[in-house]
Write an enzyme that holds these catalytic residues in place. Structure first.
Site, PDB file in Angstrom:
ATOM      1  N   GLU A  51       0.938  -1.231   0.291  1.00  0.00           N
ATOM      2  CA  GLU A  51       0.207   0.266  -0.281  1.00  0.00           C
ATOM      3  C   GLU A  51       1.228   1.285   0.112  1.00  0.00           C
ATOM      4  OE1 GLU A  51      -2.238   0.010   4.008  1.00  0.00           O
ATOM      5  OE2 GLU A  51      -2.197  -2.128   3.799  1.00  0.00           O
TER       6      GLU A  51
ATOM      7  N   CYS B  46       5.356  -5.272  16.564  1.00  0.00           N
ATOM      8  CA  CYS B  46       5.154  -3.927  17.012  1.00  0.00           C
ATOM      9  C   CYS B  46       3.389  -5.090  17.548  1.00  0.00           C
ATOM     10  CB  CYS B  46       5.279  -3.213  16.738  1.00  0.00           C
ATOM     11  SG  CYS B  46       7.084  -2.276  16.071  1.00  0.00           S
TER      12      CYS B  46
ATOM     13  N   CYS C  11      -1.374   1.974   8.285  1.00  0.00           N
ATOM     14  CA  CYS C  11      -0.539   1.170   8.301  1.00  0.00           C
ATOM     15  C   CYS C  11       0.030  -0.366   7.762  1.00  0.00           C
ATOM     16  CB  CYS C  11       1.147   0.866   9.470  1.00  0.00           C
ATOM     17  SG  CYS C  11       2.057   0.240   8.650  1.00  0.00           S
TER      18      CYS C  11
ATOM     19  N   CYS D 220       0.530  -3.155  15.871  1.00  0.00           N
ATOM     20  CA  CYS D 220       0.819  -2.556  14.239  1.00  0.00           C
ATOM     21  C   CYS D 220       0.265  -3.612  13.611  1.00  0.00           C
ATOM     22  CB  CYS D 220       2.361  -2.481  13.482  1.00  0.00           C
ATOM     23  SG  CYS D 220       2.395  -1.845  12.100  1.00  0.00           S
TER      24      CYS D 220
ATOM     25  N   CYS E 193       3.252   7.736   1.526  1.00  0.00           N
ATOM     26  CA  CYS E 193       3.099   7.250   2.698  1.00  0.00           C
ATOM     27  C   CYS E 193       4.473   6.195   1.294  1.00  0.00           C
ATOM     28  CB  CYS E 193       2.588   7.017   3.543  1.00  0.00           C
ATOM     29  SG  CYS E 193       3.023   5.419   4.496  1.00  0.00           S
TER      30      CYS E 193
ATOM     31  N   CYS F 167       6.054  -7.175   7.242  1.00  0.00           N
ATOM     32  CA  CYS F 167       7.000  -6.890   8.499  1.00  0.00           C
ATOM     33  C   CYS F 167       7.200  -8.103   9.402  1.00  0.00           C
ATOM     34  CB  CYS F 167       6.863  -5.128   8.469  1.00  0.00           C
ATOM     35  SG  CYS F 167       7.871  -4.856   9.934  1.00  0.00           S
TER      36      CYS F 167
HETATM   37  N1  SAH Z   1       8.790   0.168  10.684  1.00  0.00           N
HETATM   38  C1  SAH Z   1       8.907   1.791  10.188  1.00  0.00           C
HETATM   39  C2  SAH Z   1       7.755   2.406   9.529  1.00  0.00           C
HETATM   40  C3  SAH Z   1       6.621   1.322   9.126  1.00  0.00           C
HETATM   41  S1  SAH Z   1       6.117   1.885  10.477  1.00  0.00           S
HETATM   42  C4  SAH Z   1       9.034   2.315  11.821  1.00  0.00           C
HETATM   43  O1  SAH Z   1       8.892   1.536  12.971  1.00  0.00           O
HETATM   44  O2  SAH Z   1       9.089   3.324  11.914  1.00  0.00           O
HETATM   45  C5  SAH Z   1       5.805   3.951  10.018  1.00  0.00           C
HETATM   46  C6  SAH Z   1       4.651   4.082  11.316  1.00  0.00           C
HETATM   47  O3  SAH Z   1       3.222   3.987  12.053  1.00  0.00           O
HETATM   48  C7  SAH Z   1       5.827   4.029  13.215  1.00  0.00           C
HETATM   49  O4  SAH Z   1       5.898   5.024  13.974  1.00  0.00           O
HETATM   50  C8  SAH Z   1       4.458   3.190  13.699  1.00  0.00           C
HETATM   51  O5  SAH Z   1       3.967   2.539  15.018  1.00  0.00           O
HETATM   52  C9  SAH Z   1       3.267   3.621  13.256  1.00  0.00           C
HETATM   53  N2  SAH Z   1       1.811   2.234  13.434  1.00  0.00           N
HETATM   54  C10 SAH Z   1       1.778   1.380  12.679  1.00  0.00           C
HETATM   55  N3  SAH Z   1       0.513   1.281  13.733  1.00  0.00           N
HETATM   56  C11 SAH Z   1      -0.129   2.561  13.353  1.00  0.00           C
HETATM   57  C12 SAH Z   1      -1.728   2.445  13.495  1.00  0.00           C
HETATM   58  N4  SAH Z   1      -2.236   1.820  13.942  1.00  0.00           N
HETATM   59  N5  SAH Z   1      -2.288   3.705  14.113  1.00  0.00           N
HETATM   60  C13 SAH Z   1      -0.663   4.716  14.073  1.00  0.00           C
HETATM   61  N6  SAH Z   1       0.533   4.468  13.524  1.00  0.00           N
HETATM   62  C14 SAH Z   1       0.543   3.162  13.520  1.00  0.00           C
END
Ligand code: SAH
Length: 340
Positions: A88, A112, A329, A115, A101, A108
């Protein structure tokens, strides 16, 4: 070999290797990124024999657009890749321009807890051209220029380091899309050796660190990577980055209700980053139907914000985009995979 994966330098070397003048690389870039042709045959200032050679060595296949969802100031694209995988990209209209973005991996492995991307494990890294084409095709689809790129889509950019750096070179090139380095932000969950490698490159690209918690106990619960690279190592790497590059860093902090949004967390966060040239970006959590975390209420986010402000920390609250188009994301991809 897809031509959109070649940096200008790669192409210059290619032309030198086949006994042609290296400035042809600039001409090809001009056709690809300024005039935006769809075939080698349209490159009319390049002689026939070279066109034939290019056709032999490269393709210029595009991605397919499987779905576009639009909301207020936001467009979300689901791209199909040649091997059937999907990623995406999300385009946001800001008052300062359009930012895209971009995804860097299919799935991934960082795992986390909050996420969506990590629910489906990493299948593979994206090739450079697959990142370049997210930008080119979103621009074509929308008919407007993308001025900012953030590497915050699906995947961990520093787990696909070389392809990501080449991607940055291509979109940043004056002969390519000419997106200014300071308009490009790479976001990492905190892979310390790669932060150090990135530091050495002294790029003008922005660095964002997904922090999300002010201490190891909480951060390890939310982000598995913290068990490998705990906060003190991340912060030491960031301090060195700031010293070497003289730049700023952004700390991203998702606000999760009842988890990391207390006054104590705000104070702890303030003391963790005090004295650094840093911004904190508070991110209203984008709730997904699959994960149990809830977003912090607006008032509580503002309380958290106030505490940081009073502690003299630079802080902003991220504008909410796209919850109506499942812009969290990885959400569109994982919903799509489940609908099938
Ligand atoms: N892996 C990298 C980049 C991708 S995630 C990183 O961790 O920075 C990009 C950002 O979106 C990260 O800060 C992540 O923690 C955040 N993110 C993930 N899921 C989310 C959600 N449901 N709502 C808001 N931000 C989210």
């Amino acid at each position: 070999m897809n031509i959109y994966g070649k940096s200008l330098e790669d192409l210059e070397k290619y032309f030198t290797d086949i006994g042609e003048k290296k400035f042809k690389a600039i001409q090809v870039y001009d056709w690809l990124y300024k005039k935006r042709v769809n075939s080698f045959d349209e490159m009319s200032n390049i002689k026939k024999s070279v066109i034939e050679k290019l056709k032999e060595d490269f393709d210029m296949d595009k991605l397919s657009i499987l779905k576009v969802q639009s909301g207020k100031d936001v467009h979300k694209y689901l791209f199909g890749l040649a091997d059937g995988q999907k990623v995406e990209a999300v385009l946001m209209n800001h008052d300062y321009g359009n930012s895209l973005c971009v995804s860097t991996q299919v799935g991934c492995n960082m795992g986390c807890a909050f996420c969506e991307s990590g629910r489906l494990k990493k299948v593979r890294n994206l090739e450079t051209y697959e990142m370049v084409l997210q930008v080119l095709m979103a621009e074509a689809e929308l008919g407007c220029r993308i001025s900012h790129v953030v590497l915050m889509g699906i995947g961990e950019p520093f787990d696909n380091y070389d392809n990501v750096m080449r991607f940055i070179d291509i979109i940043n090139s004056d002969y390519g899309m000419a997106i200014g380095a300071r308009h490009i932000t790479v976001s990492t969950c905190g892979i310390v050796p790669k932060i150090r490698e990135f530091t050495k490159e002294k790029r003008q690209v922005n660095l964002a660190i997904s922090l999300h918690a002010p201490n190891d106990e909480l951060r390890s619960k939310l982000m598995r990577i913290n068990k490998v690279y705990p906060l003190k190592d991340v912060m030491a790497a960031v301090r060195d980055y700031l010293k070497v590059t003289n730049r700023k860093v952004t700390f991203e902090y998702i606000m999760l209700k009842g988890i990391n949004d207390s006054d104590e967390c705000a104070l702890e966060l303030a003391s963790l980053i005090r004295g650094m040239t840093a911004y904190v970006n508070l991110i209203p959590y984008n709730e997904t139907s699959h994960i149990e975390f809830k977003k912090t209420d607006k008032d509580k986010i503002m309380d958290f914000y106030d505490i940081l402000k009073k502690s003299k920390i630079n802080v902003t609250v991220r504008r909410e985009f796209g919850s109506e188009v499942s812009a969290a994301c990885g959400q569109l991809r994982s919903n799509f995979e489940e609908e099938k």
